[in-house]
Design a protein around this motif. Structure first.
Motif, PDB file in Angstrom:
ATOM      1  N   SER A  16      17.689  60.240  47.325  1.00  0.00           N
ATOM      2  CA  SER A  16      18.055  59.652  45.960  1.00  0.00           C
ATOM      3  C   SER A  16      19.458  59.950  45.657  1.00  0.00           C
ATOM      4  O   SER A  16      20.125  60.670  46.538  1.00  0.00           O
ATOM      5  CB  SER A  16      17.073  60.249  44.993  1.00  0.00           C
ATOM      6  N   VAL A  17      19.865  59.332  44.469  1.00  0.00           N
ATOM      7  CA  VAL A  17      21.499  59.551  44.283  1.00  0.00           C
ATOM      8  C   VAL A  17      21.718  61.115  44.030  1.00  0.00           C
ATOM      9  O   VAL A  17      22.689  61.767  44.286  1.00  0.00           O
ATOM     10  CB  VAL A  17      21.816  58.761  42.939  1.00  0.00           C
ATOM     11  N   SER A  18      20.585  61.766  43.650  1.00  0.00           N
ATOM     12  CA  SER A  18      20.962  63.264  43.246  1.00  0.00           C
ATOM     13  C   SER A  18      21.179  64.133  44.213  1.00  0.00           C
ATOM     14  O   SER A  18      21.883  65.057  44.411  1.00  0.00           O
ATOM     15  CB  SER A  18      19.913  63.869  42.253  1.00  0.00           C
ATOM     16  N   ASP A  19      20.531  63.578  45.609  1.00  0.00           N
ATOM     17  CA  ASP A  19      20.611  64.412  47.020  1.00  0.00           C
ATOM     18  C   ASP A  19      22.607  64.102  47.200  1.00  0.00           C
ATOM     19  O   ASP A  19      22.724  64.598  48.300  1.00  0.00           O
ATOM     20  CB  ASP A  19      20.036  63.606  48.059  1.00  0.00           C
ATOM     21  N   LEU A  20      23.133  63.624  46.725  1.00  0.00           N
ATOM     22  CA  LEU A  20      24.698  63.267  47.288  1.00  0.00           C
ATOM     23  C   LEU A  20      25.541  64.567  46.745  1.00  0.00           C
ATOM     24  O   LEU A  20      26.715  64.445  47.334  1.00  0.00           O
ATOM     25  CB  LEU A  20      25.091  61.851  46.608  1.00  0.00           C
ATOM     26  N   LYS A  68      25.947  60.734  36.727  1.00  0.00           N
ATOM     27  CA  LYS A  68      26.596  62.230  36.134  1.00  0.00           C
ATOM     28  C   LYS A  68      26.939  63.143  37.453  1.00  0.00           C
ATOM     29  O   LYS A  68      26.661  64.394  37.288  1.00  0.00           O
ATOM     30  CB  LYS A  68      25.676  62.968  35.237  1.00  0.00           C
ATOM     31  N   LEU A  69      27.303  62.665  38.659  1.00  0.00           N
ATOM     32  CA  LEU A  69      27.753  63.373  39.629  1.00  0.00           C
ATOM     33  C   LEU A  69      29.134  63.933  39.524  1.00  0.00           C
ATOM     34  O   LEU A  69      29.908  63.285  38.645  1.00  0.00           O
ATOM     35  CB  LEU A  69      27.693  62.882  40.881  1.00  0.00           C
ATOM     36  N   SER A  70      29.566  65.190  40.027  1.00  0.00           N
ATOM     37  CA  SER A  70      30.905  65.697  39.925  1.00  0.00           C
ATOM     38  C   SER A  70      31.543  64.794  41.060  1.00  0.00           C
ATOM     39  O   SER A  70      31.648  65.164  42.154  1.00  0.00           O
ATOM     40  CB  SER A  70      30.810  67.003  40.000  1.00  0.00           C
ATOM     41  N   LEU A  71      32.340  63.970  40.710  1.00  0.00           N
ATOM     42  CA  LEU A  71      33.160  63.130  41.751  1.00  0.00           C
ATOM     43  C   LEU A  71      34.416  63.386  41.913  1.00  0.00           C
ATOM     44  O   LEU A  71      35.305  63.916  40.817  1.00  0.00           O
ATOM     45  CB  LEU A  71      33.076  61.604  41.443  1.00  0.00           C
ATOM     46  N   LYS A  72      34.932  63.767  43.190  1.00  0.00           N
ATOM     47  CA  LYS A  72      36.213  63.735  43.625  1.00  0.00           C
ATOM     48  C   LYS A  72      36.786  62.968  44.596  1.00  0.00           C
ATOM     49  O   LYS A  72      36.412  62.744  45.702  1.00  0.00           O
ATOM     50  CB  LYS A  72      36.067  65.335  44.233  1.00  0.00           C
ATOM     51  N   GLU A  73      37.888  62.174  44.288  1.00  0.00           N
ATOM     52  CA  GLU A  73      38.418  61.336  45.216  1.00  0.00           C
ATOM     53  C   GLU A  73      39.384  61.672  46.311  1.00  0.00           C
ATOM     54  O   GLU A  73      40.147  62.724  46.048  1.00  0.00           O
ATOM     55  CB  GLU A  73      39.380  60.213  44.540  1.00  0.00           C
ATOM     56  N   GLN A  91      32.622  70.835  47.759  1.00  0.00           N
ATOM     57  CA  GLN A  91      31.996  71.875  47.294  1.00  0.00           C
ATOM     58  C   GLN A  91      30.371  71.545  47.233  1.00  0.00           C
ATOM     59  O   GLN A  91      30.112  70.390  47.051  1.00  0.00           O
ATOM     60  CB  GLN A  91      32.262  72.307  45.826  1.00  0.00           C
ATOM     61  N   ALA A  92      29.593  72.426  47.084  1.00  0.00           N
ATOM     62  CA  ALA A  92      28.055  72.119  47.026  1.00  0.00           C
ATOM     63  C   ALA A  92      27.811  71.270  45.660  1.00  0.00           C
ATOM     64  O   ALA A  92      26.942  70.494  45.809  1.00  0.00           O
ATOM     65  CB  ALA A  92      27.321  73.311  47.086  1.00  0.00           C
ATOM     66  N   ASP A  93      28.500  71.396  44.729  1.00  0.00           N
ATOM     67  CA  ASP A  93      28.118  70.585  43.472  1.00  0.00           C
ATOM     68  C   ASP A  93      28.836  69.481  43.299  1.00  0.00           C
ATOM     69  O   ASP A  93      28.886  68.945  42.484  1.00  0.00           O
ATOM     70  CB  ASP A  93      28.141  71.431  42.382  1.00  0.00           C
ATOM     71  N   GLU A  94      29.802  69.249  44.401  1.00  0.00           N
ATOM     72  CA  GLU A  94      30.689  67.885  44.218  1.00  0.00           C
ATOM     73  C   GLU A  94      30.397  66.991  45.247  1.00  0.00           C
ATOM     74  O   GLU A  94      29.647  67.218  46.239  1.00  0.00           O
ATOM     75  CB  GLU A  94      32.314  68.451  44.346  1.00  0.00           C
TER      76      GLU A  94
END
Lengths: 389, 285
Positions: B100-104, B131-136, B144-147
């Protein structure tokens, strides 16, 4: 509307899965319902995407015991359709498939020139094709080539000259059906199959006559203008019915009498045998031509005018050129007489005159059998090319 | 009636064959039409806005740029049935554990060409909705684990994803293990599933449906001509048994032409919003 089940079980989404799905929809009719049974419960999004691109409709997912049923509707148009096998004109969409096949929409149109049944058909076509298969022979192994004796030089020359003439005539009988074959719609597949067998027969005749010319030690001899001109008028005929009539009935019919004459006067068994086998093959070609022309005339008696015109125009053209092939006639007389002494030659010459009369009589008979009245048949027979073919 | 000039983008040489068939059909049926090909959609939109062409065969991105430039007054006439309910698929290796998207979180995610609605614009939009913490980032570095690190594959820019090349770049990168997941369009996804070309890859998320291409015209386009053009195209739906029509439809990827109505126009609303958020509304040459 039909209901279809597609049992996919544990087949995962992938090439095989979609191949089955695609084919199931391909063969169904618009409005049909599909129930796809799968062990997997998460296929709806992917099936929905697939349906969107294919123009189909995904309806619903339901759980049945331990498996999942995905319901879909065939919304796109029905892709295949069958044709009435009794059609008298081959359908344009039929393409290269044989009568009886179901065709997919939008198949390319080949526009076969010969797609009207009446223009090519003969009721005996399947019967002749069957006979052809059981009458095949091998020009290398079915003739006892080593048993052919040596003859005096003038007879050897006569044989080589006759064979040269036979080869070029057989080439016309090979090329003419070949020219028409790819223009016949396979909807009437029996006709191209028969013509293929005719072509095979003629190839064998060419082979056997070249071999017989070579057996004289002289090889092929003289190809005369008279023969080439006569064959050229036959070769350039563009109309299939006229061509079939001129080749199979007028030409090959006459040729049967010639082969019979040669067989009768041949002095050795292998030569008699190869002439007999070739004549038997020609008999089938004549039978097809007779059936074809007979049915074409009975469907439309006005076609007799076409055939009459073909014969007289050819005669008119050839009359302006040369007449009989003197080389051929002398060789035939020598062959029949068995040598070049005056008495042999005079006997042979008489035999050739008899042959010509017999040919004319038999041609008239064949024309009458096709449905042409006797007077006209007689005139047409008399107007046939002195080249025999 | 003057000859109507239609623009399309030459994303592939086959485009010539497609528009030759449509042009010939139009002219045979009394609708005087010719076409020109552009190398990118920005030039095509610019030409439409300047009146150099009358009708543009636009991607959703090009349509929205046209809409934006005309104060939302441009009109869409006809589209393909397959332009409706187009979706973006998030795909990953079957053994990646991503369901699922949250697994990203803690994963590297690939986006296709910046101007492709299916491979980038809507992919990014739905990642942000989650609401994912996205970083280009620009290289395959472990986040990072939460990004969630985002890598863009900006291939064939200007073609708005038509070539599909950036989507195949993503699939290749997933296959090689460089990417954990990525965004591709449903058309590419259906194709690779049916061809079985990426059997190790599956989809774990399908976006809501949106619309893809349409024939766009300026607000003042003659209504009678619009009607004639639409009827000309729609009449091909009854001509599918003609080999050249069947061929064109198969090459252009449609089962039938559909008139654009309110429901279809609604299918562009979220793309408009996403393009606004991503600062892509302006047509920059």
């Amino acid at each position: 509307m039909h209901q279809h089940s597609i049992i996919m079980g544990n087949i995962p989404l992938g090439k095989f899965f979609f191949l089955r799905l695609e084919n199931a929809f391909l063969l169904a009719e618009k409005g049909d319902i599909f129930e796809l049974l799968s062990d997997y419960d998460n296929l709806e999004n992917d099936l929905l995407s697939w349906c969107n691109f294919k123009g189909e409709k995904f309806l619903e997912k339901t759980k049945i015991n331990n498996s999942f049923a995905y319901k879909m509707l065939k919304n796109s148009s029905t892709k295949f359709h069958a044709f009435d096998p009794k059609l008298s004109i081959a359908p344009l969409e039929n393409g290269l498939s044989a009568r009886g096949a179901k065709l997919e929409n939008a198949s390319p149109h080949y526009h076969f020139n010969l797609s009207v049944k009446d223009e090519i058909w003969s009721d005996n076509v399947s019967k002749i094709y069957q006979e052809s298969k059981s009458s095949q022979w091998n020009a290398s192994t079915d003739i006892a080539w080593h048993d052919i004796p040596k003859y005096n030089p003038s007879l050897e020359f006569a044989i080589a000259q006759i064979m040269t003439y036979l080869v070029e005539n057989e080439f016309s009988a090979l090329y003419i059906p070949s020219k028409f074959l790819p223009t016949i719609s396979p909807f009437y597949h029996e006709v191209p199959l028969l013509l293929s067998s005719v072509i095979g027969d003629e190839a064998r005749h060419i082979e056997v006559f070249i071999k017989r010319a070579n057996a004289t030690g002289l090889g092929l001899q003289y190809s005369t203008l008279t023969t080439q001109q006569s064959l050229y008028t036959l070769y350039k005929e563009q109309d299939y019915l006229k061509s079939s009539f001129l080749l199979h009935i007028m030409g090959e019919g006459t040729f049967m009498d010639l082969l019979s004459f040669l067989e009768n006067y041949a002095q050795d068994e292998p030569t008699k045998n190869l002439l007999r086998l070739a004549r038997k093959d020609e008999g089938r070609h004549v039978a097809y031509g007779m059936g074809h022309v007979k049915s074409a005339i009975s469907n439309n008696p006005k076609r007799i005018e076409l055939l009459k015109d073909a014969v007289f125009r050819r005669k008119h053209y050839l009359d302006e050129l040369s007449g009989e092939s003197s080389l051929l006639l002398e060789s035939l007389a020598l062959f029949a007489g068995g040598g070049d002494s005056a008495s042999n030659f005079s006997f042979g010459f008489e035999a050739v005159e008899d042959l010509k009369q017999k040919m004319e009589k038999n041609r008239t008979k064949r024309l009458v059998e096709c449905g042409i009245d006797e007077d006209l048949a007689h005139d047409m027979s008399k107007s046939h090319t002195p080249n025999f073919m | 009636m003057k000859t109507i000039l239609l623009g399309a983008v030459a994303y592939d040489p086959k485009v010539v064959g497609i528009w030759d068939i449509i042009r010939d059909y139009a002219n045979e049926n009394g609708f005087k039409m010719d076409y020109v090909l552009f190398s990118n959609y920005e030039r095509q939109v610019d030409s439409l806005l300047k009146g150099h062409i009358d009708i543009a065969w636009n991607t959703n991105t090009a349509w929205i740029k046209t809409l934006y430039a005309t104060n939302n007054k441009a009109k869409a006439l006809v589209m393909r049935d397959t332009d409706i309910n187009f979706t973006t698929k998030f795909v990953a290796h079957k053994q990646s554990g991503i369901k699922s998207v949250s697994d990203l979180k803690g994963k590297i995610f690939g986006l296709g060409s910046l101007d492709s609605a299916q491979a980038a614009i809507m992919g990014l939009y739905y990642l942000e909705q989650a609401k994912l913490s996205l970083k280009e980032v620009s290289s395959f570095v472990k986040p990072q684990a939460d990004e969630t690190n985002i890598i863009r594959f900006n291939s064939d820019m200007g073609k708005h994803g038509d070539t599909g090349r950036s989507e195949f770049d993503i699939l290749e990168a997933i296959r090689k293990g460089e990417l954990n997941a990525g965004s591709i369009g449903s058309s590419t996804y259906v194709r690779i599933m049916a061809e079985g070309s990426y059997p190790e890859i599956e989809s774990f998320y399908t976006s809501p449906g949106y619309c893809h291409c349409n024939f766009s015209v300026l607000p003042d386009f003659d209504e009678d001509v619009a009607r004639e053009f639409s009827s000309m195209l729609l009449s091909q739906n009854e001509q599918k048994n003609r080999p050249e029509i069947a061929k064109m439809m198969s090459m252009e990827g449609l089962n039938e032409w559909v008139k654009v109505g309110e429901n279809e126009l609604a299918g562009y609303k979220l793309i408009y919003k996403a393009m606004q958020e991503q600062n892509l509304l302006e047509n920059k040459l």
